[in-house]
Design an enzyme around this catalytic site. Structure first.
Site, short mmCIF file in Angstrom:
data_model
loop_
_atom_site.label_atom_id
_atom_site.label_comp_id
_atom_site.label_asym_id
_atom_site.label_seq_id
_atom_site.Cartn_x
_atom_site.Cartn_y
_atom_site.Cartn_z
N LYS A 1 41.97 35.90 41.45
CA LYS A 1 40.78 35.65 42.25
C LYS A 1 41.15 35.19 43.66
O LYS A 1 40.38 35.34 44.58
CB LYS A 1 39.83 34.66 41.57
CG LYS A 1 40.41 33.36 41.16
CD LYS A 1 39.31 32.56 40.46
CE LYS A 1 39.88 31.29 39.88
NZ LYS A 1 39.06 30.70 38.86
N ARG A 2 42.37 34.70 43.81
CA ARG A 2 42.88 34.34 45.14
C ARG A 2 42.83 35.56 46.07
O ARG A 2 42.45 35.46 47.23
CB ARG A 2 44.33 33.89 44.99
CG ARG A 2 44.73 32.67 45.74
CD ARG A 2 46.10 32.14 45.26
NE ARG A 2 46.85 33.05 44.40
CZ ARG A 2 47.73 33.95 44.83
NH1 ARG A 2 47.97 34.10 46.11
NH2 ARG A 2 48.39 34.71 43.96
#
Ligand code: GLU
Length: 513
Positions: free
Chosen positions: A262-263
C-alpha cells in the site's frame, strides 16, 4: 474440484488477494467445481472489525461469488474458523500423542535470548527447530512428570510441530513443479496456543482436509510454509488426500524490487485495494479502485493478466470468457509487475464497450449526486461526445462541464488575447444575425450553412471560428463547433455568443491595464 479463498480479516483486502480469489473462482467455474470462502480469523490480535465485510463486498463488487461461505452456507461449514475452534484442539493433542508435536513453555524473552545467542554464534537463520529445540523448555527436554506438572499448574504453553531431523521434504506445486526444503531449515512452527486457538498452519490444514479441498491456490508467500503443511498432512495420516498446491507469482511494485504494497499506492497515487477503506488514522485510509472510477470488469480483466496469459493476442476478456480461457498451466512463475497505465487502458476499453445509454445513465446519476439535474437527451449526446476522451467514468463530469454548466465559467485568456482582435467582433455579430433566423441545429446542416455564409460574405474560417469556439466553450480545444451548438441548443448557443464579446473585452482590458 473444490477450491477455497481463505483470507484473514486483518484489514482491507489487497488486490493481490482479489487476484488469488479470482484465480480460484475461475478454476472452479471452468471445471464445474466449487468455490469456497473461508474466513481465517484465529489470530485474535490481528483481527480488524469490518475487514470481513470489506472482503465480502470487494468480492461481490468484482462478481466473484462464493458457492459456499459464511453467508452462503454449505455442507462443510461453519466457514469461519473462530466458529470451528473446538475442532482443532484434538488434532494438536493427537500430534503430541504421536510424537510429532510437543509442548513448549518458553517465554517470548527466552525465545528472543536463544535467537540472539544463535546470531552471536554466527547462525543468522536462528530458529526454534531441529538445531535449537533441545536447549529450550519443552516436553522434549522435560521429563514426562515435569511436563505434566507445568501443564497442571496452568503454565502458558504452545504446541509446536516437531520437524524431523535431516530430511528433504518435497512439495509438488502445479506452477513450480517440485520444490524441496531441508527439514533443518524449517522451524518447529507453533500450531496451537494455550488460549485454545490453533495457529494458521494447523487450522488451515485441518480445514482444507475436512472441507475436501482439492487445490490450494494461494500467494507465493505461503510456499515456504507448505513444507510444514505437508508434514502436518503426513503426521495426521491425510497425505493421500492432500490437496494439490499452486503458488501464484508475486505482484511486484511498478518499479524496483519487491512486492506491491500500500506504500506504493500512496507514493505513486494509484489504488492498490478494490474498495476504499476508512481507518482511524488518515495514513491508513485509502481510495479503492471503485471510487477511483474503475469498472469492476476492467479491474478483473487487468488482474487476470497479472500473472496469467491466454497464449493469444486477445486482451479483453469478460469474466465468463476468462472462465473459459483460464488454466493453471498458463500461470507465470515469475513475478508480475503492477502497471497502472495498463489498468487505465483496460478501464478505457470497458468504457468504450458500454452502450451510449448505459454511459448516459451513469453520467446522469453522477451529475445528480453532484447536485445537477440534467435531461436525458443532453446526457446521451454528451456521452457520445466525450466517451473517447475519458479514462474513468467520473471524468465525464469534468470533460465537458463547459457544456453542462449554464454558462462558460472560464475563458482561456491567452487565446482570447490572441484571437479577439480586428474585425472579429463584427464578424461574429454578423453571423449571429443570420444564426438567429436558423432553426435547424443539426450539426451537418449547421456546418454547411456556416460554410456557405463564410463564402457568400467573402470571409475566412479564421475570422469566424476562433470567436465561435471561444464563445461557446471558453477554449480553442474541444469537440466540433457544430456538435457543441447542437447539444447546447439554439437558445443557449446564441446567448453564449451574445454574451462573449463583453467577456472578451474585459479580458483584454485586464491585460492592457
Ligand atoms: N489466511 C491466509 C491468508 O490470509 C490463507 C493462506 C492460504 O490460502 O493458505 O492469506
Amino acid at each position: 474440484m473444490r477450491v477455497r479463498f481463505a483470507p484473514s480479516p486483518t484489514g482491507a483486502l489487497h488486490i493481490g488477494g482479489v487476484r488469488t480469489a479470482l484465480y480460484n473462482y475461475l478454476l472452479a467455474k471452468k471445471h464445474g467445481g466449487t468455490f469456497i470462502l473461508r474466513i481465517e480469523d484465529t489470530d485474535q490480535k490481528r483481527y480488524v472489525p469490518g475487514a470481513e465485510d470489506y472482503i465480502k463486498s470487494a468480492l461481490a463488487w468484482c462478481g466473484i461469488s462464493p458457492d459456499e461461505g459464511p453467508d452462503q452456507g454449505g455442507d462443510f461449514g461453519p466457514y469461519r474458523q473462530s466458529e470451528r475452534k473446538d475442532m482443532y484442539a484434538q488434532y494438536a493433542f493427537q500430534l503430541v500423542e504421536s510424537g510429532n508435536a510437543y509442548y513448549a513453555f518458553d517465554s517470548p524473552d527466552e525465545i528472543e535470548a536463544m535467537r540472539q545467542a544463535q546470531q552471536a554464534a554466527g547462525n543468522q537463520g536462528a530458529r526454534y527447530g531441529v538445531d535449537t529445540r533441545m536447549g529450550m523448555k519443552n516436553s522434549l527436554t522435560f521429563s514426562a512428570e515435569e511436563t505434566k506438572a507445568w501443564l497442571d499448574e496452568g503454565k502458558p504453553y504452545t504446541i509446536r510441530l516437531r520437524i524431523p531431523e535431516d530430511e528433504t521434504i518435497t512439495v509438488n506445486d502445479v506452477i513450480r513443479n517440485t520444490v524441496s526444503f531441508e527439514s533443518k531449515e524449517l522451524d518447529d512452527k507453533v500450531i496451537f496456543k494455550s488460549d485454545g486457538m490453533p495457529t494458521y498452519h494447523l487450522a488451515n490444514v485441518v480445514d482444507d482436509h475436512f472441507m475436501q479441498i482439492s487445490h490450494v491456490i494461494r500467494g507465493e508467500e505461503w510456499l515456504s510454509s507448505t513444507g510444514h503443511h505437508v508434514y502436518l498432512y503426513r503426521f495426521l495420516g491425510w497425505e493421500d488426500t492432500m490437496p494439490q498446491f499452486a503458488h501464484l507469482p508475486l505482484i511486484l511494485a511498478p518499479e524496483g524490487k519487491g512486492k506491491l504494497s500500500k506504500r506504493h499506492g500512496k507514493k505513486f497515487g494509484f489504488p492498490v485495494f478494490p474498495l476504499s477503506w476508512e481507518a482511524e488514522k488518515e495514513e491508513d485510509s485509502f481510495t479503492g479502485f471503485k471510487d477511483a472510477g474503475y469498472l469492476p470488469e476492467a479491474l478483473v480483466n487487468f488482474l487476470a493478466f497479472l500473472g496469467w496469459n491466454p497464449g493469444t493476442e486477445q486482451e479483453i476478456f469478460s469474466l465468463v470468457e476468462l472462465v473459459e480461457a483460464f488454466s493453471l498451466d498458463r500461470i507465470n512463475k515469475g513475478g508480475a509487475r503492477f502497471d497502472i497505465v495498463k489498468a487505465k487502458w483496460y478501464n478505457q476499453q470497458y468504457i468504450l464497450q458500454m452502450t451510449d445509454e448505459e454511459l448516459a445513465e451513469a453520467y446522469l446519476s453522477m451529475a445528480k449526486n453532484a447536485g445537477k439535474e440534467l435531461n436525458a437527451d443532453f446526457a446521451l449526446k454528451y456521452v457520445r461526445m466525450f466517451k473517447e476522451r475519458i479514462e474513468f467514468l467520473p471524468d465525464l463530469l469534468t470533460a465537458g462541464s463547459f457544456l453542462a454548466d449554464d454558462e462558460v465559467s472560464e475563458y482561456d485568456k491567452k487565446s482570447v488575447r490572441k484571437k479577439w482582435k480586428g474585425d472579429a467582433e463584427a464578424v461574429l455579430n454578423g453571423y449571429l444575425d443570420v444564426l438567429a433566423q436558423e432553426d435547424n441545429f443539426e450539426p451537418v446542416h449547421l456546418e454547411s450553412f456556416t460554410k456557405e455564409y463564410i463564402e457568400q460574405n467573402g470571409l475566412s474560417f479564421g475570422a469566424l471560428f476562433p470567436g465561435l469556439r471561444l464563445g461557446l466553450s471558453g477554449s480553442l480545444k474541444g469537440p466540433s463547433i457544430f456538435d457543441m451548438m447542437e447539444i447546447l441548443g439554439k437558445e443557449k448557443s446564441i446567448a453564449r455568443l451574445k454574451n462573449a464579446p463583453s467577456k472578451f473585452d474585459a479580458i483584454k482590458e485586464e491585460a492592457n491595464g
